[in-house]
Write an enzyme that holds these catalytic residues in place. Structure first.
Site, PDB file in Angstrom:
ATOM      1  N   LEU A 104       0.882  -1.650  -0.105  1.00  0.00           N
ATOM      2  CA  LEU A 104       0.291   0.140   0.088  1.00  0.00           C
ATOM      3  C   LEU A 104       0.623   1.159  -0.231  1.00  0.00           C
ATOM      4  O   LEU A 104       1.366   1.348   0.919  1.00  0.00           O
ATOM      5  CB  LEU A 104      -0.813   0.037   1.293  1.00  0.00           C
ATOM      6  CG  LEU A 104      -2.028   1.275   1.395  1.00  0.00           C
ATOM      7  CD1 LEU A 104      -3.212   0.543   2.078  1.00  0.00           C
ATOM      8  CD2 LEU A 104      -1.093   2.572   2.154  1.00  0.00           C
ATOM      9  N   LEU A 105       0.192   2.029  -0.927  1.00  0.00           N
ATOM     10  CA  LEU A 105       1.543   3.911  -0.693  1.00  0.00           C
ATOM     11  C   LEU A 105       0.129   4.453  -0.464  1.00  0.00           C
ATOM     12  O   LEU A 105      -0.962   3.945  -1.177  1.00  0.00           O
ATOM     13  CB  LEU A 105       2.143   3.946  -2.350  1.00  0.00           C
ATOM     14  CG  LEU A 105       2.141   5.282  -2.763  1.00  0.00           C
ATOM     15  CD1 LEU A 105       2.861   5.021  -3.719  1.00  0.00           C
ATOM     16  CD2 LEU A 105       0.834   6.034  -3.560  1.00  0.00           C
ATOM     17  N   ASN A 106       0.048   5.535   0.476  1.00  0.00           N
ATOM     18  CA  ASN A 106      -0.503   6.511   0.457  1.00  0.00           C
ATOM     19  C   ASN A 106       0.430   7.570   0.843  1.00  0.00           C
ATOM     20  O   ASN A 106       0.750   8.086  -0.431  1.00  0.00           O
ATOM     21  CB  ASN A 106      -1.255   6.734   2.188  1.00  0.00           C
ATOM     22  CG  ASN A 106      -0.898   5.931   3.493  1.00  0.00           C
ATOM     23  OD1 ASN A 106       0.112   5.223   3.480  1.00  0.00           O
ATOM     24  ND2 ASN A 106      -0.593   6.693   3.978  1.00  0.00           N
ATOM     25  N   ASP A 107       0.511   8.807   1.733  1.00  0.00           N
ATOM     26  CA  ASP A 107       0.875  10.050   1.095  1.00  0.00           C
ATOM     27  C   ASP A 107       2.321  10.305   0.587  1.00  0.00           C
ATOM     28  O   ASP A 107       3.086   9.667   0.806  1.00  0.00           O
ATOM     29  CB  ASP A 107       0.782  10.923   2.452  1.00  0.00           C
ATOM     30  CG  ASP A 107       0.082  11.089   3.383  1.00  0.00           C
ATOM     31  OD1 ASP A 107      -1.141   9.960   3.044  1.00  0.00           O
ATOM     32  OD2 ASP A 107       0.118  10.417   4.784  1.00  0.00           O
ATOM     33  N   GLN A 123       4.764   6.738   1.347  1.00  0.00           N
ATOM     34  CA  GLN A 123       4.113   6.179   1.990  1.00  0.00           C
ATOM     35  C   GLN A 123       3.817   4.719   1.863  1.00  0.00           C
ATOM     36  O   GLN A 123       3.749   4.338   1.030  1.00  0.00           O
ATOM     37  CB  GLN A 123       2.848   6.946   2.970  1.00  0.00           C
ATOM     38  CG  GLN A 123       3.225   8.100   4.519  1.00  0.00           C
ATOM     39  CD  GLN A 123       3.861   7.393   5.575  1.00  0.00           C
ATOM     40  OE1 GLN A 123       2.836   7.378   6.705  1.00  0.00           O
ATOM     41  NE2 GLN A 123       4.775   8.126   5.896  1.00  0.00           N
ATOM     42  N   ARG A 227       0.522  15.406  14.259  1.00  0.00           N
ATOM     43  CA  ARG A 227       1.432  15.159  13.173  1.00  0.00           C
ATOM     44  C   ARG A 227       1.421  15.548  11.824  1.00  0.00           C
ATOM     45  O   ARG A 227       0.091  16.791  11.218  1.00  0.00           O
ATOM     46  CB  ARG A 227       0.657  13.275  12.632  1.00  0.00           C
ATOM     47  CG  ARG A 227      -0.617  13.425  11.939  1.00  0.00           C
ATOM     48  CD  ARG A 227      -1.066  11.703  12.114  1.00  0.00           C
ATOM     49  NE  ARG A 227      -2.253  11.466  11.003  1.00  0.00           N
ATOM     50  CZ  ARG A 227      -2.980  10.961  12.766  1.00  0.00           C
ATOM     51  NH1 ARG A 227      -3.197  10.925  13.553  1.00  0.00           N
ATOM     52  NH2 ARG A 227      -4.561  10.927  11.703  1.00  0.00           N
ATOM     53  N   ASP A 228       2.067  14.777  10.909  1.00  0.00           N
ATOM     54  CA  ASP A 228       2.812  15.646   9.504  1.00  0.00           C
ATOM     55  C   ASP A 228       3.166  16.805   9.908  1.00  0.00           C
ATOM     56  O   ASP A 228       2.553  17.581   8.972  1.00  0.00           O
ATOM     57  CB  ASP A 228       0.688  15.496   9.097  1.00  0.00           C
ATOM     58  CG  ASP A 228       0.640  14.435   9.023  1.00  0.00           C
ATOM     59  OD1 ASP A 228       1.313  13.487   9.012  1.00  0.00           O
ATOM     60  OD2 ASP A 228      -0.846  14.323   8.989  1.00  0.00           O
ATOM     61  N   GLU A 284      -5.022  16.723   9.032  1.00  0.00           N
ATOM     62  CA  GLU A 284      -4.201  16.057   8.639  1.00  0.00           C
ATOM     63  C   GLU A 284      -3.319  16.657   7.188  1.00  0.00           C
ATOM     64  O   GLU A 284      -4.031  17.349   6.510  1.00  0.00           O
ATOM     65  CB  GLU A 284      -3.946  14.662   7.623  1.00  0.00           C
ATOM     66  CG  GLU A 284      -5.067  13.573   8.734  1.00  0.00           C
ATOM     67  CD  GLU A 284      -5.619  11.871   8.156  1.00  0.00           C
ATOM     68  OE1 GLU A 284      -5.050  11.190   9.857  1.00  0.00           O
ATOM     69  OE2 GLU A 284      -5.793  12.027   7.290  1.00  0.00           O
TER      70      GLU A 284
END
Ligand code: FRU
Length: 543
Positions: A104-107, A123, A227-228, A284
């Protein structure tokens, strides 16, 4: 007992999956409990949910020894993850968008221009199409279109990030890249969130050294959801912006300040001015940047009031003007929508050497982990890079000009209103008149439809006739007038539609079988032209 002795009891470094620090105790999660040595009375071997933990309150160690242990665990995790770079065959795999080989790829993370190159991470969870223990994979590029995989830059291997090296940004500082990210750890049966804001540095954009937590816990009044980090330099000091959730479950922007990038002081929570303080339950991935003398905040608020009944999900995208006040704080202007499609989230932007602002988003959304590509072991992808402009205060977005390099042959449109392109990678420019409809990725059964509905004065994007397994199926964009200009960029499982020269964008993943390559234009389409698009040079792409 010294840490080394504790590692020996755990069966040696090879038997350690992660390290945790619950209430000042050291816990080592072991993969095989049978390899654990005979234990003294003050050491406990305990099953915590699905994992075996060796826990002791009497381990004596230092911060740097724990970092060394993290480095060793990281080496093991990295070596294992490197075996996950063999991409599976998949008809959905993009030809010119970044996708993960498997998992899985996210941000997008750490997007920066540094020493003549763009650097961008994603990610990644390598082992399944689920959100779990995230890694950062590092890529570099000369042109924002072709990307080279450099490394598995950060692994979830330290006590402060053992359940995920979460998202964050980078700065280019004194010849080095410094990344700021959120360390996510989960403690005990209750999986209590231990959230820290951390940093790592790299001299070469390939290898990263973790510096550990800079901010050890959330500030007062904030839950574990903070976060982030995004760090900028302004007026002689460093500012860190974080997405946060208050104890009252309201989304806010948390701000810290620093003079040396090491010591960070909490400044405050901002965002009371939006929707009478009720602007969603969590924000986020804030991105704060300056463009043409004005600052902006792009962020991904969750749980805000939806602008359209068709949009039933809590995950939204917004951008707002951000003003620094004379009192040393900030004010957030009225947010506007960045993207009216289904899949644009957790974006980051970069300043190009010629002062353009280019943004890339995650073409996917939280919670959604079942799509046809999962059958081939991977899910999600990045959006195309888009150029942001603010003409007269109005947001204008266009596909990054570098993408023109992907243009192949021109598509020949005769008098036919239906043509089989024989492939899904293409670019189209056309005018759609009121009442008109175009169908993309079509075969006898499937298609993704875009209709200009005269009565409702809206552009309706409909993917109900595709293989989509989760998420919404309809999106709308209010339009007026008799016609709209469309600039459409398509890939094997996505479409990005720029409307009226960038006044709005609709970004969407679209899953249809490989054979669904017909384009149906109907009779209300004018001025149509287009190109077949070649694949980009990417770590994993259908060429
Ligand atoms: C957004 C997000 C971030 C977090 C990351 C974890 O998609 O939830 O807030 O840092 O994903 O993968």
């Amino acid at each position: 007992m010294h840490l080394n002795e504790f590692i020996r009891l755990a069966g040696g470094i090879q038997n350690i999956l992660r390290v945790l620090l619950p209430q000042k105790k050291v816990a080592l999660c072991v993969s095989n409990p049978d390899l654990v040595a005979e234990l003294p009375a003050d050491v406990e071997l305990k099953k915590v949910l699905t994992e075996w933990h060796l826990i002791s309150g009497s381990v004596c160690t230092t911060e740097s020894e724990l970092l060394e242990l993290g480095k060793d665990i990281g080496g093991q995790l990295r070596a294992k993850a490197m075996n996950c770079f063999e991409p599976t065959e998949s008809v959905y795999r993009p030809g010119w968008h970044v996708s993960p080989p498997v998992g899985l790829l996210n941000d997008p993370n750490g997007f920066i221009y540094h020493e003549g190159k763009y650097h961008l991470c994603y990610q990644w969870y390598p082992y399944d199409c689920v959100h779990k223990d995230k890694y950062w994979v590092q890529m570099s590029s000369d042109d924002l279109v072709n990307w080279k995989r450099e490394s598995v830059a950060l692994t979830p291997s330290d006590w402060f990030d053992s359940h995920g090296v979460y998202s964050g940004h980078a700065i280019s500082h004194e010849g080095r890249i410094i990344v700021f990210y959120t360390g996510n750890a989960r403690i005990g049966e209750e999986r209590i969130r231990q959230t820290t804001q951390c940093a790592a540095v790299s001299d070469d954009g390939v290898h990263y050294e973790k510096l550990g937590p800079l901010i050890p816990c959330p500030p007062e009044g904030v839950t574990g959801h903070i976060r982030d980090p995004k760090v900028i330099f302004r007026d002689g000091i460093w500012w860190m912006f974080l997405g946060a959730q208050t104890d009252e479950l309201k989304g806010r922007l948390a701000v810290y300040k620093s003079s040396d990038l090491k010591e960070w002081k909490f400044d405050g929570l901002y965002g009371d001015e939006l929707a009478n303080g009720n602007y969603g339950y969590m924000w986020e991935c804030p991105d704060v940047f300056e463009f043409d003398g004005q600052f902006y905040l792009a962020f991904s608020p969750q749980g805000i009031e939806s602008h359209s009944p068709l949009n039933t999900l809590p995950h939204h995208n917004r951008i707002a003007v951000l003003t620094f006040t004379d009192e040393g704080g900030i004010e957030i202007g009225e947010p506007v929508i960045l993207d009216y499609g289904f899949d644009f989230y957790a974006y980051q932007s970069v300043e190009t050497p010629d002062s353009r602002r280019v943004m890339i988003g995650w073409m996917g959304l939280p919670d959604e982990v079942n799509q046809p590509s999962c059958d081939q072991g991977w899910i999600h992808q990045f959006s195309l890079p888009r150029e942001l402009n603010f003409a007269g205060g109005r947001l204008i977005q266009k596909p990054c000009r570098e993408l023109k390099a992907l243009r192949g042959d021109e598509i020949e449109f005769g008098s036919e209103t239906e043509i089989d392109l024989g492939r899904k990678q293409f670019e189209l420019m056309l005018t759609l008149q009121s009442g008109g409809k175009i169908q993309l990725f079509a075969d006898d059964k499937y298609s993704c439809d875009l209709t200009f509905e005269t009565d409702k004065q809206r552009l309706l994007l409909d993917r109900s006739n595709t293989e989509q397994r989760e998420s919404d199926l309809l999106r709308e964009l209010p339009v007026n007038g008799e016609e709209v200009r469309l600039h459409i960029l398509a890939d094997n499982s996505s479409v990005e539609i720029f409307i009226n020269d960038g006044e709005a964008v609709m970004t969407s993943r679209v899953f249809t079988p490989a054979s669904a390559t017909r384009l149906i234009l109907g009779d209300k389409v004018k001025n149509v032209s287009g190109y077949y698009l070649n694949g980009a040079r990417l770590p994993f792409a259908n060429q």
